[in-house]
Design an enzyme around this catalytic site. Structure first.
Site, mmCIF file in Angstrom:
data_model
loop_
_atom_site.group_PDB
_atom_site.id
_atom_site.type_symbol
_atom_site.label_atom_id
_atom_site.label_comp_id
_atom_site.label_asym_id
_atom_site.label_seq_id
_atom_site.Cartn_x
_atom_site.Cartn_y
_atom_site.Cartn_z
ATOM 1 N N GLN A 301 -14.656 66.688 88.048
ATOM 2 C CA GLN A 301 -13.611 66.400 89.028
ATOM 3 C C GLN A 301 -14.233 65.862 90.317
ATOM 4 O O GLN A 301 -15.268 66.362 90.761
ATOM 5 C CB GLN A 301 -12.806 67.665 89.324
ATOM 6 C CG GLN A 301 -11.998 68.165 88.147
ATOM 7 C CD GLN A 301 -10.764 67.332 87.889
ATOM 8 O OE1 GLN A 301 -10.304 66.586 88.764
ATOM 9 N NE2 GLN A 301 -10.199 67.442 86.689
ATOM 10 N N TYR A 330 -10.299 68.862 74.961
ATOM 11 C CA TYR A 330 -10.759 67.841 75.907
ATOM 12 C C TYR A 330 -11.547 68.558 77.002
ATOM 13 O O TYR A 330 -11.298 68.397 78.206
ATOM 14 C CB TYR A 330 -9.586 67.059 76.498
ATOM 15 C CG TYR A 330 -8.567 66.596 75.489
ATOM 16 C CD1 TYR A 330 -8.739 65.411 74.780
ATOM 17 C CD2 TYR A 330 -7.414 67.348 75.241
ATOM 18 C CE1 TYR A 330 -7.789 64.984 73.850
ATOM 19 C CE2 TYR A 330 -6.468 66.926 74.316
ATOM 20 C CZ TYR A 330 -6.662 65.752 73.628
ATOM 21 O OH TYR A 330 -5.718 65.338 72.704
ATOM 22 N N GLU A 354 -14.637 68.458 72.637
ATOM 23 C CA GLU A 354 -14.825 67.318 73.536
ATOM 24 C C GLU A 354 -15.281 66.120 72.706
ATOM 25 O O GLU A 354 -16.137 66.250 71.824
ATOM 26 C CB GLU A 354 -15.856 67.642 74.609
ATOM 27 C CG GLU A 354 -16.362 66.464 75.416
ATOM 28 C CD GLU A 354 -15.266 65.709 76.149
ATOM 29 O OE1 GLU A 354 -15.329 64.467 76.187
ATOM 30 O OE2 GLU A 354 -14.338 66.365 76.683
ATOM 31 N N ASP A 397 -6.724 69.460 78.621
ATOM 32 C CA ASP A 397 -6.931 68.609 79.795
ATOM 33 C C ASP A 397 -7.241 67.208 79.292
ATOM 34 O O ASP A 397 -8.380 66.739 79.366
ATOM 35 C CB ASP A 397 -8.078 69.171 80.636
ATOM 36 C CG ASP A 397 -8.353 68.353 81.894
ATOM 37 O OD1 ASP A 397 -7.516 67.487 82.230
ATOM 38 O OD2 ASP A 397 -9.407 68.564 82.520
ATOM 39 N N CYS A 424 -3.658 64.457 84.650
ATOM 40 C CA CYS A 424 -3.888 63.554 85.778
ATOM 41 C C CYS A 424 -2.868 62.420 85.776
ATOM 42 O O CYS A 424 -3.003 61.474 86.547
ATOM 43 C CB CYS A 424 -5.305 62.988 85.738
ATOM 44 S SG CYS A 424 -5.683 62.042 84.235
#
Length: 468
Positions: A301, A330, A354, A397, A424
């Site tokens: 981030q 993720y 991931e 995410d 996001c």
């Protein structure tokens, strides 16, 4: 450091292969069309739209206008005018009647009005800089609420929270930044939606440690892109150089030797591999007392307060208990996997999934010795399709495109007691929320954070509950 896709476009905050990576140009900025009468118009601006635009109409056609505010009367220059398109695009070049929420832009290169006066477009990355911060957040909340209503049939007001410890001017928050290099070897940035670049000096959105490197004073000839990352809590910056195709190793080494106060590496943007030149190729991060190691091209981030804000929201929302079984989808470098592993303890388990090989390697380092954590590199839908331990909770995410119908169906079929969704992008989140609602789930709690001041981007956390 954020991955290559986010790093290449400063207007995209921090998304996984997000967000939108224009190729790095080597030319200087040129006006693509003269400001002639047939390319301009005076418009009255309506509501904010998803993507940083404002809606106006010209001769019956919808026009998405950037750098405006609702209620303003503005003169625009059309930037996309395809006769077959359902809408056109335009940039404000003059404000005829200003909104009370309009303020002076804190970054001259990103100011549309000052850029227009110089006959060019603004750089990307601060498209809301002309708007007072409280109004930025109100507009973001309205956009988020509209996406919920339109895509998920959920009508609820949305309040956008400032990041913890946010500066009053909304500046100095970005710990990751990506720059181009112009033909003269100067540090540069892209104009919005363009391959053209302009030389830059300070970047007001970046933390002081990025600007303190004074990279604009260096001769960067032979380099195509420069990525800079600083640990969220401060520390030695990491500079990654992407050389041009025919640049010699000697030239790259010369550029590296001119950079003081930072570790330096060479980044292969295709593979994400980093070759060390000086210092180290990774950053040490710490969130709520937990330590992480993030390699140069790995995702993290970018707001200095984002990791703490999001981890706190996730733990408060999911309430993981000792002995429970969670999946972190993720998962990146393990920002959420690490605290989930601590919460469930060795009697529980965490599945971390991931897709990026390099980022998954970061997760393995960050969870080293945690035998109750399974770290899998691969597609989320493929991993969820395998037999596994029943799950008490799921956290996802996903990248800007969202998780999609198949992954949502797989999560629903696993029948966890709770799902946490970090997003996001309000549009892809609202679409995925619709899939949950269709399966009988409910949106229990929603928090939206302004982790990208002076841009249209935002981050959210939602707690979803199964049918009673």
């Amino acid at each position: 450091m954020s991955d290559a896709a986010r790093a290449s476009d400063p207007s995209t905050p921090e998304g996984r292969p997000d967000p939108a990576a224009p190729a790095v140009g080597s030319g200087t900025a040129e006006l693509t069309a003269e400001l002639t009468a047939d390319l301009t118009a005076d418009l009255t601006v309506g509501k904010a739209a998803h993507g940083g635009h404002f809606v106006a109409r010209h001769e019956g056609r919808v026009v998405f206008v950037r750098h405006a505010l609702p209620g303003e009367r503005v003169r625009v220059r059309f930037t996309e005018t395809d006769d077959d398109a359902s809408f056109w695009r335009a940039d404000v070049v003059e404000v005829l009647e200003a909104s009370p929420a309009r303020v002076q832009h804190p970054w001259p290169l990103a100011d549309a009005l000052r850029a227009a006066a110089r006959g060019r477009a603004p750089v990307g990355g601060a498209e809301f800089g002309h708007i007072a911060l409280d109004e930025q957040r109100r507009l973001k909340g309205a956009v988020f609420a509209e996406q919920l209503s339109r895509l998920a049939a959920v009508d609820r007001p949305v309040t956008v929270e400032a990041a913890p410890g946010e500066a009053a001017d909304g500046l100095g928050w970005r710990t990751r930044a990506a720059f181009a290099v112009d033909r003269a070897g100067r540090l540069a940035m892209h104009l919005h939606r363009s391959h053209d670049v302009v030389p830059v000096r300070e970047m007001p959105l970046a933390v002081a440690a990025v600007n303190d490197l004074r990279l604009w004073t260096l001769d960067l000839t032979g380099i195509e892109r420069v990525d800079v990352a600083v640990p969220s809590g401060g520390g030695v910056p990491l500079v990654l150089l992407v050389p041009a195709a025919r640049t010699s190793p000697r030239r790259v080494a010369a550029v590296a030797s001119s950079i003081d106060g930072a570790s330096v590496g060479v980044l292969d943007p295709e593979s994400g591999q980093v070759q060390r030149l000086t210092g180290r190729t990774w950053l040490q991060e710490s969130v709520l007392g937990l330590d992480y190691r993030v390699t140069g091209a790995g995702f993290w981030q970018i707001h200095r307060s984002a990791p703490e804000a999001l981890v706190t929201a996730v733990l408060d929302g999911l309430e993981p208990a000792a002995g429970e079984h969670f999946a972190d989808l993720y998962a990146g470098a393990g920002l959420f996997t690490v605290p989930l592993a601590h919460a469930v303890g060795p009697e529980g388990s965490v599945l971390s999934v991931e897709g990026s090989p390099g980022t998954s390697r970061d997760a393995k380092r960050n969870l080293h010795g945690q035998d109750h954590v399974a770290i899998v590199q691969g597609r989320v839908d493929a991993v969820l399709g395998r037999p596994r331990t029943p799950l008490d909770g799921v956290l996802l995410d996903p990248p800007r495109a969202g998780a999609g119908r198949k992954v949502i169906r797989q999560i629903v079929e696993s029948r966890p007691r709770v799902v946490g969704y970090v997003s996001c992008d309000p549009a892809s989140f609202a679409r995925d929320l619709g899939y949950f609602l269709a399966a009988g789930w409910s949106l229990d709690a929603l928090r939206v954070f302004d982790l990208y001041p002076h841009t249209h981007h935002m981050e959210s956390f939602a707690r979803l509950l199964p049918p009673a």
